[in-house]
Design an enzyme around this catalytic site. Structure first.
Site, PDB file in Angstrom:
ATOM      1  CD  GLU A 154     -20.710 -28.549  24.832  1.00  0.00           C
ATOM      2  OE1 GLU A 154     -21.221 -28.865  25.926  1.00  0.00           O
ATOM      3  OE2 GLU A 154     -20.634 -27.380  24.426  1.00  0.00           O
ATOM      4  CD  GLU A 169     -25.110 -26.337  25.856  1.00  0.00           C
ATOM      5  OE1 GLU A 169     -25.059 -25.573  26.835  1.00  0.00           O
ATOM      6  OE2 GLU A 169     -24.915 -27.556  25.956  1.00  0.00           O
TER       7      GLU A 169
HETATM    8  P1  P53 Z   1     -21.008 -28.026  33.125  1.00  0.00           P
HETATM    9  C1  P53 Z   1     -26.574 -27.097  31.030  1.00  0.00           C
HETATM   10  C2  P53 Z   1     -27.093 -28.262  30.456  1.00  0.00           C
HETATM   11  C3  P53 Z   1     -26.418 -28.879  29.426  1.00  0.00           C
HETATM   12  C4  P53 Z   1     -25.218 -28.340  28.974  1.00  0.00           C
HETATM   13  O1  P53 Z   1     -21.643 -28.311  31.690  1.00  0.00           O
HETATM   14  C5  P53 Z   1     -24.718 -27.198  29.535  1.00  0.00           C
HETATM   15  C6  P53 Z   1     -25.382 -26.550  30.561  1.00  0.00           C
HETATM   16  C7  P53 Z   1     -24.860 -25.288  31.161  1.00  0.00           C
HETATM   17  O2  P53 Z   1     -23.890 -25.558  32.105  1.00  0.00           O
HETATM   18  O3  P53 Z   1     -23.595 -26.570  29.112  1.00  0.00           O
HETATM   19  C8  P53 Z   1     -22.707 -27.155  28.197  1.00  0.00           C
HETATM   20  O4  P53 Z   1     -19.680 -27.418  32.878  1.00  0.00           O
HETATM   21  C9  P53 Z   1     -21.815 -26.032  27.735  1.00  0.00           C
HETATM   22  C10 P53 Z   1     -20.417 -26.107  28.267  1.00  0.00           C
HETATM   23  C11 P53 Z   1     -20.440 -26.760  29.626  1.00  0.00           C
HETATM   24  C12 P53 Z   1     -20.893 -28.208  29.434  1.00  0.00           C
HETATM   25  O5  P53 Z   1     -22.159 -28.247  28.829  1.00  0.00           O
HETATM   26  O6  P53 Z   1     -21.959 -27.117  33.750  1.00  0.00           O
HETATM   27  O7  P53 Z   1     -21.805 -25.864  26.337  1.00  0.00           O
HETATM   28  O8  P53 Z   1     -19.869 -24.813  28.256  1.00  0.00           O
HETATM   29  O9  P53 Z   1     -19.223 -26.725  30.299  1.00  0.00           O
HETATM   30  C13 P53 Z   1     -20.931 -29.002  30.708  1.00  0.00           C
HETATM   31  O10 P53 Z   1     -20.901 -29.350  33.788  1.00  0.00           O
END
Ligand code: P53
Length: 479
Positions: A377, A179
């Site tokens: 993801e 990201e």
């Molecule tokens: P969490 C922000 C917006 C979109 C994805 O996020 C993001 C974030 C930063 O948190 O992160 C990604 O755990 C990232 C993962 C993360 C996952 O999304 O904050 O690549 O490491 O855990 C979900 O709910």
């Protein structure tokens, strides 16, 4: 519910995690301290604090993760039971180079991933690997200023080279920086630290520092792509972007232009990594703002020579923006220019749920970059309840995945998007990146642990586990 469509043969179905969010074992096997190791537990709406080194008495959830470091053989069996054919994880940089600036790698760290990847393959699961996922060595932040320093390029490329050589027979799909475009939100110290290891004071120009750090990262990424192909021409080395499409609030021409500039600002990283050059508007923007970005002719050549093989991306939500009189030049400031979308629902953490936005984003990226895509993801963070009999009923999660996978399938089958695979985020519950909570659960597999690290760590199958198992077994046909 079953409007599903069959995905192409060899489509990869898997799950995605990052080392720091599930391994634990933060001091085992000679591991160094990473930036995730100095982040305390936050909560919904309460930001995580970053301490000056590891301090006694503080709570650091990434120190324990879900103890995957010791439990991965049994966890991989559960992934295989779901039918997964791939598993996206990251290599903790600090296991390989504990401080980041050593010349020789740490053999115990290398062996850990050797064993992990071997175990994956034994289970019929191919590892998909991110090199830098929010877990750079803390020493590089303290001693070098993180990615504000050009020296980081060499440190990263050395790390990449060691990994490429060591795992060249086990890993085909790689990504360089997770990201990389989160730092578009440069007013927030978290993405600046997680993406770039930047800890800036008030005197610094944070926006300019972000552009500089991102430039060095993209050069490092391009050099790694080139090097990786020399080590194994079969490698597929991708970029990795957080795709949150930004819509205009209305059909007002100024709102349309604002959304266009917002998309350009959030995704110029993709332009550089996929096409090998900066778009013209960026240089003009830097000039107008008097940003002095160090970019050499050699950098530009490296960017051209090391474009990404594919675009890996996360998709959770979409955004909305609008123009204002105070902003006639349409400068996109992510911390201040987003508004709520009246047409979509939100998760408990305020993330806007928009399945069609996934199809939109896939079409948009295909039209713009002409590269294969990989959804690395996608998922729904929610509160779950473990029942006395060990079951977890999570229809909200099944609904989310049903609606998103359907849009993904339409993008592939009806729109012809070239998609390598689909790995839902946190298919086993883990530590949230933004809040440090355990309570924000994404998994098909429940892990018995609370925000303070208390619990049996026992794994159990949620209802969504069986649902996803069926989706994979029918290659997407039965949703
Ligand atoms: P969490 C922000 C917006 C979109 C994805 O996020 C993001 C974030 C930063 O948190 O992160 C990604 O755990 C990232 C993962 C993360 C996952 O999304 O904050 O690549 O490491 O855990 C979900 O709910």
């Amino acid at each position: 519910m079953s409007e599903g469509m069959t995905m192409p043969k060899d489509f990869l179905w898997g799950g995605a995690v990052a080392a720091h969010q599930l391994e634990g074992g933060w001091q085992e096997g000679g591991k160094g301290v990473s930036i995730a190791d100095v982040m305390t537990a936050g909560a919904n709406g309460v930001p995580r604090r970053v301490t000056d080194g590891v301090q006694p008495g503080e709570v650091y959830p990434n120190h324990w993760g879900i103890d995957f470091y010791h439990r991965y053989p049994e966890d991989l069996k559960l992934f295989a039971e779901m039918g997964m054919t791939c598993f996206r994880t990251s290599i903790a940089w600090t296991r390989i180079f504990p401080n980041g600036d050593e010349t020789e790698p740490n053999e115990a760290g290398l062996k850990f991933y050797d064993d992990l990847f071997t175990e994956c393959l034994k289970n019929g699961i191919q590892p998909v690997v991110t090199l830098s996922h929010f877990e750079m060595p803390y020493h590089l932040v303290k001693a070098y200023g993180g990615w504000s320093n050009r020296k980081l390029i060499d440190f990263f490329v050395r790390f990449a080279e060691v990994c490429f050589k060591r795992y060249q027979h086990q890993v085909k799909y790689w990504m360089t920086f997770n990201e990389i475009n989160n730092q578009t939100n440069w007013r927030d110290p978290h993405p600046l630290l997680q993406n770039s290891g930047l800890q800036l004071d008030d005197a610094a120009n944070w926006e300019e520092a972000m552009y500089q750090a991102a430039h060095y990262e993209m050069v490092a990424s391009a050099l790694a792509v080139k090097l990786g192909h020399a080590i194994n021409p079969d490698f597929q080395i991708g970029a990795m972007l957080a795709m949150c499409p930004i819509y205009p609030l209305t059909a007002k021409p100024t709102d349309i232009m604002m959304a266009e500039r917002a998309m350009q600002t959030r995704y110029y990283y993709g332009d550089v990594q996929a096409l090998g050059t900066y778009p013209a508007w960026v240089s003009k923007y830097w000039q107008r703002h008097d940003f002095q970005i160090d970019i050499t002719a050699a950098d530009r050549a490296a960017l051209k020579a090391g474009t990404a093989d594919y675009i890996g991306f996360s998709y959770y939500m979409s955004f909305v923006t609008k123009a204002t009189k105070e902003n006639p030049d349409f400068v996109y400031d992510e911390a201040n220019d987003l508004v709520s979308n009246p047409y979509v629902e939100k998760s408990d953490w305020g993330w806007q749920i928009d399945p069609v936005g996934l199809r939109y984003g896939m079409n948009w990226m295909t039209d713009r970059w002409h590269k294969p895509l990989f959804i690395v993801e996608n998922g729904f963070g929610a509160h779950d309840k473990l029942e006395a009999d060990g079951s977890v009923h999570d229809p909200y999660r099944i609904n989310y995945f049903h609606d998103h996978i359907l849009q993904m399938e339409k993008a592939v089958v009806e729109d012809g998007v070239d998609l390598i695979g689909y790995t839902p985020w946190g298919h086993i519950d883990l530590i949230s990146a933004s809040t440090g909570e355990m309570a924000k659960r994404y998994g098909f597999i429940y892990v018995d642990q609370d925000d303070l690290g208390q619990g049996t760590l026992q794994r159990s199958r949620k209802d969504s586990f069986y649902w996803f198992q069926k989706v994979v077994a029918t290659n997407g046909a039965d949703l």
